[in-house]
Design a protein around this motif. Sequence first.
Motif, PDB file in Angstrom:
ATOM      1  N   THR A 137      15.120  -7.287  -8.618  1.00 42.51           N
ATOM      2  CA  THR A 137      13.943  -6.861  -7.851  1.00 42.51           C
ATOM      3  C   THR A 137      12.744  -7.740  -8.165  1.00 42.51           C
ATOM      4  O   THR A 137      12.040  -8.205  -7.264  1.00 42.51           O
ATOM      5  CB  THR A 137      13.604  -5.391  -8.162  1.00 42.51           C
ATOM      6  OG1 THR A 137      14.686  -4.558  -7.758  1.00 42.51           O
ATOM      7  CG2 THR A 137      12.336  -4.963  -7.443  1.00 42.51           C
ATOM      8  N   VAL A 138      12.517  -7.974  -9.453  1.00 37.57           N
ATOM      9  CA  VAL A 138      11.385  -8.813  -9.865  1.00 37.57           C
ATOM     10  C   VAL A 138      11.540 -10.223  -9.318  1.00 37.57           C
ATOM     11  O   VAL A 138      10.581 -10.815  -8.797  1.00 37.57           O
ATOM     12  CB  VAL A 138      11.253  -8.826 -11.399  1.00 37.57           C
ATOM     13  CG1 VAL A 138      10.241  -9.883 -11.840  1.00 37.57           C
ATOM     14  CG2 VAL A 138      10.829  -7.449 -11.904  1.00 37.57           C
ATOM     15  N   VAL A 139      12.750 -10.777  -9.410  1.00 40.77           N
ATOM     16  CA  VAL A 139      12.989 -12.130  -8.914  1.00 40.77           C
ATOM     17  C   VAL A 139      12.742 -12.200  -7.411  1.00 40.77           C
ATOM     18  O   VAL A 139      12.086 -13.124  -6.918  1.00 40.77           O
ATOM     19  CB  VAL A 139      14.417 -12.592  -9.257  1.00 40.77           C
ATOM     20  CG1 VAL A 139      14.772 -13.873  -8.511  1.00 40.77           C
ATOM     21  CG2 VAL A 139      14.543 -12.827 -10.756  1.00 40.77           C
ATOM     22  N   TYR A 140      13.260 -11.205  -6.674  1.00 45.87           N
ATOM     23  CA  TYR A 140      13.042 -11.189  -5.226  1.00 45.87           C
ATOM     24  C   TYR A 140      11.549 -11.198  -4.907  1.00 45.87           C
ATOM     25  O   TYR A 140      11.087 -11.977  -4.070  1.00 45.87           O
ATOM     26  CB  TYR A 140      13.703  -9.961  -4.599  1.00 45.87           C
ATOM     27  CG  TYR A 140      13.487  -9.881  -3.107  1.00 45.87           C
ATOM     28  CD1 TYR A 140      14.435 -10.367  -2.221  1.00 45.87           C
ATOM     29  CD2 TYR A 140      12.322  -9.330  -2.568  1.00 45.87           C
ATOM     30  CE1 TYR A 140      14.235 -10.314  -0.850  1.00 45.87           C
ATOM     31  CE2 TYR A 140      12.108  -9.270  -1.206  1.00 45.87           C
ATOM     32  CZ  TYR A 140      13.067  -9.767  -0.350  1.00 45.87           C
ATOM     33  OH  TYR A 140      12.847  -9.721   1.007  1.00 45.87           O
ATOM     34  N   LEU A 141      10.794 -10.329  -5.548  1.00 45.55           N
ATOM     35  CA  LEU A 141       9.364 -10.208  -5.246  1.00 45.55           C
ATOM     36  C   LEU A 141       8.604 -11.466  -5.638  1.00 45.55           C
ATOM     37  O   LEU A 141       7.685 -11.890  -4.925  1.00 45.55           O
ATOM     38  CB  LEU A 141       8.783  -8.985  -5.949  1.00 45.55           C
ATOM     39  CG  LEU A 141       9.275  -7.631  -5.422  1.00 45.55           C
ATOM     40  CD1 LEU A 141       8.760  -6.494  -6.294  1.00 45.55           C
ATOM     41  CD2 LEU A 141       8.839  -7.424  -3.979  1.00 45.55           C
ATOM     42  N   LEU A 142       8.965 -12.075  -6.752  1.00 47.11           N
ATOM     43  CA  LEU A 142       8.302 -13.306  -7.169  1.00 47.11           C
ATOM     44  C   LEU A 142       8.565 -14.436  -6.180  1.00 47.11           C
ATOM     45  O   LEU A 142       7.643 -15.155  -5.765  1.00 47.11           O
ATOM     46  CB  LEU A 142       8.762 -13.713  -8.567  1.00 47.11           C
ATOM     47  CG  LEU A 142       8.238 -12.880  -9.735  1.00 47.11           C
ATOM     48  CD1 LEU A 142       8.888 -13.319 -11.041  1.00 47.11           C
ATOM     49  CD2 LEU A 142       6.717 -12.973  -9.842  1.00 47.11           C
ATOM     50  N   VAL A 143       9.840 -14.597  -5.787  1.00 45.48           N
ATOM     51  CA  VAL A 143      10.182 -15.663  -4.846  1.00 45.48           C
ATOM     52  C   VAL A 143       9.550 -15.403  -3.487  1.00 45.48           C
ATOM     53  O   VAL A 143       8.988 -16.305  -2.859  1.00 45.48           O
ATOM     54  CB  VAL A 143      11.716 -15.807  -4.719  1.00 45.48           C
ATOM     55  CG1 VAL A 143      12.080 -16.787  -3.616  1.00 45.48           C
ATOM     56  CG2 VAL A 143      12.317 -16.266  -6.047  1.00 45.48           C
ATOM     57  N   ALA A 144       9.631 -14.157  -3.014  1.00 47.70           N
ATOM     58  CA  ALA A 144       9.071 -13.825  -1.707  1.00 47.70           C
ATOM     59  C   ALA A 144       7.557 -13.987  -1.680  1.00 47.70           C
ATOM     60  O   ALA A 144       6.981 -14.395  -0.667  1.00 47.70           O
ATOM     61  CB  ALA A 144       9.449 -12.394  -1.328  1.00 47.70           C
ATOM     62  N   THR A 145       6.891 -13.691  -2.790  1.00 47.27           N
ATOM     63  CA  THR A 145       5.429 -13.779  -2.834  1.00 47.27           C
ATOM     64  C   THR A 145       4.945 -15.206  -3.034  1.00 47.27           C
ATOM     65  O   THR A 145       4.058 -15.676  -2.306  1.00 47.27           O
ATOM     66  CB  THR A 145       4.875 -12.897  -3.972  1.00 47.27           C
ATOM     67  OG1 THR A 145       5.255 -11.539  -3.747  1.00 47.27           O
ATOM     68  CG2 THR A 145       3.353 -12.992  -4.039  1.00 47.27           C
TER      69      THR A 145
END
Length: 358
Positions: free
Chosen positions: A47-55
């Motif tokens: 989840t953290v990785v997804y949000l970091l990459v998406a942001t």
Amino acid sequence: MRERIEVVDALRAFALAGILQVNIQSFAWGAGDPLGFFADPPGVIDTVVYLLVATFVSSKFLSIFAFLFGVGFTLQWRSLRRRLGFDDARAAYLRRLWFLLTVGLAHGVLLYYGDILTSYALVGFLLLRLAPRRPAALVAAARRWWLGFALLSVTVTAFFESVRRIVPPHRDAAQVPAFALERLSLYTQANYLEQIGARIADFGSVLGTTALLGVPQIMALFLLGAVAGRLGWLARPQRHPRLWRAATWIGIAALPFAAAGAWLNFTTFHDSPGDPGSLGYALQNIGSLAACLYVATFVRLRQRPMMRRLIAWLAPAGRMALTNYVAQSVAMGLLLSGWGFGLGASLGRAELALLALA
């Protein structure tokens, strides 16, 4: 001149690294959301990785790459015009565009359906028509394309959100669409020949979407880069301190929109992947302006010892951008695809992100 070339090349390499961080998911999932779906409920790390990459990554680095294409166009056109007459210079650049188009088509069909070279070459033909114009005319053209992109984004988002609320989904919204799971299985387990048909279909889908929705943004970024090349924003940044301060603040202001879009897309693909919304993508389109912050950081800190070392380290990769872009696809196919080691079937989102970083 040497500093200008190094900064541009370093930014190009930096952009390629970010593009791979996004694209690595689609080597496994196929066409659809650039960051893919969740085959299983994501844990905290994923989840953290997804949000970091998406942001911080998604859409920003592709914007930098397109901007630098415009910068490179200006530098190449200027060099051609110094050596050749107008007609010969135009013919020479046309040959480059046809070569890029050929490489892009081969890349999209044979290696990676998400190829961007084909779209860049096709939009490059439009850019070439504006080559003789003065900077003021290029600024005016860029302004019109940006306005067109904004109006198109608002219209498309409003349309799809309206349809989404009126027409119920044709499938279970809580389930990952069957076509996405089929693509995941095909790209990560099937052999090369078995993937060709699906890759061509996905490539056609990407080109169609780009033709309908992406051309205004690409052209606007090309023109912005062309203006930057003409006016020396990167060659002589010390003459444009207000511009680079403004770019910094524009990028900072865009990050909350990017974060909001990332969260909306995450909740969609977590809770209702079968009924994706478009508002998150619209917010991420605004958030793509965070690319201004990244470019401005390179330019404004270029004389700092640490940044000078980073620029010198990145620049050689940026001078071989086309080779490295295609080589990324070869490497990812070999590592992730069913015709290679097939790691895409077993690696989680965080592991793929680490692989892209490596």
